[in-house]
Structures are given as structure tokens and as C-alpha cells.
Design an enzyme around this catalytic site. Sequence first.
Site, PDB file in Angstrom:
ATOM      1  N   ARG A 170      40.882 -19.774 -32.861  1.00  0.00           N
ATOM      2  CA  ARG A 170      41.095 -21.054 -33.535  1.00  0.00           C
ATOM      3  C   ARG A 170      42.444 -21.017 -34.260  1.00  0.00           C
ATOM      4  O   ARG A 170      43.414 -20.617 -33.701  1.00  0.00           O
ATOM      5  CB  ARG A 170      39.920 -21.371 -34.496  1.00  0.00           C
ATOM      6  N   CYS A 214      24.878 -16.584 -15.306  1.00  0.00           N
ATOM      7  CA  CYS A 214      25.036 -17.796 -14.487  1.00  0.00           C
ATOM      8  C   CYS A 214      25.672 -18.926 -15.293  1.00  0.00           C
ATOM      9  O   CYS A 214      26.200 -19.878 -14.723  1.00  0.00           O
ATOM     10  CB  CYS A 214      23.665 -18.244 -13.971  1.00  0.00           C
ATOM     11  N   CYS A 227      23.154 -21.922 -21.012  1.00  0.00           N
ATOM     12  CA  CYS A 227      23.731 -21.543 -22.318  1.00  0.00           C
ATOM     13  C   CYS A 227      25.046 -22.315 -22.501  1.00  0.00           C
ATOM     14  O   CYS A 227      25.058 -23.359 -23.170  1.00  0.00           O
ATOM     15  CB  CYS A 227      23.904 -20.028 -22.417  1.00  0.00           C
ATOM     16  N   CYS A 235      18.394 -21.106 -22.006  1.00  0.00           N
ATOM     17  CA  CYS A 235      18.562 -20.112 -20.946  1.00  0.00           C
ATOM     18  C   CYS A 235      17.686 -20.504 -19.766  1.00  0.00           C
ATOM     19  O   CYS A 235      16.583 -21.025 -19.970  1.00  0.00           O
ATOM     20  CB  CYS A 235      18.165 -18.730 -21.464  1.00  0.00           C
TER      21      CYS A 235
END
Length: 369
Positions: free
Chosen positions: A167, A346, A350, A362
Site C-alpha cells: 500500500r 484454485c 477465496c 472456500c
Amino acid sequence: MGYETIASPVNLGGLVLKNRIIFAPTSFGLPEERLLERLRRIAAGGCAMIIVGDVPAGRSPFGSLYSARGFARYRRLCEAVHREGCLICAQLHQSDSDLAGMVRYLPGVLTKRYSMDQLRELLNQRVGPYISSLPAEKVAGITASFGSAAVLAAKAGFDMVQVHGDRMCGSFASPLFNRRQDRYGASVVNRARFAVEAVTSIRRSMPDMPIDFKLAVRQEEPHYGNAGMLVEELPVLIPLLEQAGVTSFHVALADHSRLSDTIPPANHPYFSSQGCFLRYADEVRSLTRLPVCGVGGLTDPDFVEEQLKSGRIDCAAMSRQLLADPDWPRKVTEGNTDAVRQCVRCNRDCLGGIQRHEGVHCVFDREQV
Ligand SMILES: Cc1cc2nc3c(=O)[nH]c(=O)nc-3n(C[C@H](O)[C@H](O)[C@H](O)COP(=O)(O)O)c2cc1C
Ligand code: SF4
């Protein structure tokens, strides 16, 4: 295989963790009660510490430690996590999104003309001009707010703070964003000043508090990560952070790039392997004697034990693996690895859940419904 190292305690800046597994900073995009329950559940699974992602260092319209409501919310989180025998750390961050500039994109977001990825790209384009034109006194005020936030974090019950080196810390660090010619720009030392002042401010306000630093590392050839410091610049940055008061490092790829690089799926062209960011942790390890925490694609118990046992890293942080199976630490330390539900990286529910504004879930949760 035994998992003695995973199960062994470790000292981070005077704070003793019961084992080596840390829940990596993760923003959930969930309402308060559901977030509290998710973090409580992860704590109950046996990890030693939870890092709460994106706790604003300054006042924020989205809630912060400075408002009575925000403070009470963080206090409840700390109590819930402590009740499960787990420590808790606040990841203090300063956004580098130009809020005034964001307003112009609101109609496009509301009418779904822009996807989240497009919005992210548009906001990223404004980061450079925004941070390059912030008056120096304003920057000093922002870095000072890290100290005030750390005092409030300790009052709310946090055991440690982590400075988010991405950030605004990360965009100041990188010449891809930072075009300043004053004391906050140009040389590596000047680009590191934002991060160093933030850490110094915490150390002055909280002389005994452990301070972790999430090092956002970027690389060229091939190019990955836009904010943060290049691997070659770490020999300047790390001693400065140590002198300022950092007591441990958490090492990952820098952000402000595609989220699928910093949260890489198993089919990522470059970061597909277990421990995909540990190459950066190796660099940090060679430059400091402070504890180093690795993160990124750590899911396999044997692999994690080997990295810890060899001393490559001192702690292993996991985000997605503990979303897929919060009981990973307990199952592994009890030798019950067959029962572990291994994250398949995958990114569907999430990272995908965040991108669809559904909150973090999930794919394995669907199977239970
Ligand atoms: C849904 C989600 C939200 C995340 N939010 C944050 C965050 O707020 N702050 C941060 O520094 N990293 C955040 N991360 C990155 C993780 O801390 C971690 O570095 C990354 O996921 C790689 O680790 P993993 O392979 O164990 O998931 C997030 C990751 C995920 C999956
Ligand atoms: S959806 Fe579940 S299994 Fe897939 S990457 Fe996310 S946490 Fe892992």
C-alpha cells in the site's frame, strides 16, 4: 515424518508463539459477526497467531481503531481469538487510493461498467500522481499515525503489530509510483523513509511492542510486483528497518500488480510451486538475524516442516490453507496429516469470493452444505 519443528515454540520480538504456524493477513469482506466467527474458528484450529489484515493506521470512513465502534469491534476480535489460546496481530496499513479521485469511478462501478479488476487498474494508475504530490508535512502526519494506531491496537488487546510494507509504504518505496524529488523520493534511502518513519513512530510510542514488517519484494526479469523494493535494494532497506525497531520480517511478493500474482493459483506460470515466495525470504535471511516468516503456497506439511527444520524460515504463514482447513495446525501437530484438507490453490471462492463481493469462502465449504 515428524513435525517437531512446526510444533515447537518461537520467540518474535519477545512474544512467544506456541508453534510456527501463523494465519497470514487476510481481508474477508464479511460483516462483523461472520468475520468474528471465522477468525475464532481459525484460532480454534491451533495456529499460534492470527494477523488481522488491513487495520487502518489512520482514521478511516470504513471504520478504524480511532472510533468507539471500530475500537470495540477490534477488542471483541482480540478477546475471541485469545479465548482460543491464540495470539493476535494487527496489520497496520495506509491506503494509497486517492479517495477524491475514486469518486469519479463510482457511477461506472454502480452500473457494473467496470469490473473489480478494471477498477483496481484505474485506481493503480492514480497512485503515482497521488503519492508524488502529497505535501511532505502530510506524509509525516501519516507516518506518525502508525504510532497512535499501535497504542490503540495494544489497548484493544493486540499482542503485536505488523506494518504493511505494501500500500502506501510500498508505493513510496517504488520508483514506478514515487516520482518525488524531496526527502521521500529518488534514492533508495529516501524511498524507504516512509516505512522507516512508520516503524520509528510505533517504536517511540510502544517501546516494548514486537513489530513485524511485511516486506513487499519486487523483481525484474521477469517483472513481478510494482510497489515495494527490488530484491537488489533490500541490503539498504533491511538495516534501516532494523535500526528503526522492526523485530521480525514477513516476506511476500509486492502488490499493485495482478492479485493472481500475490495470491498465485496452482497453475500460475511463475509462482506455481510450494513456498513460491521463499526465494525472497532467502534474500532477507542472508541480510538479518531477526526471525523471518515465509508465506505463499505453503500447504504441504512435509514441505513446511522441512523449510522450518532447515532454518530457511522461522515461521510459516498461511492464508488459503487455513481457509480450506482451519484445523491444519492441530491435525499436523497431532500427526493426523491424512485428515488434512489440502488447499488446491484454485482461488475460486477465496479470492473469487472477494472479487464477486460475496466475501471470502472456500470451495470445500460448498461440499459441506
Ligand atoms: C482472500 C485474501 C485476502 C487477502 N488479504 C490480504 C490483506 O488484507 N493484507 C495482506 O497483506 N495480504 C492479504 N492477502 C495475501 C495473503 O496474506 C498471502 O500473502 C497470500 O494469500 C499468499 O499466501 P497463501 O498461499 O498462503 O494464500 C490476502 C489473501 C487472500 C487469499
Ligand atoms: S477456494 Fe479453498 S481450496 Fe481453492 S484456493 Fe481458496 S482456500 Fe484454497
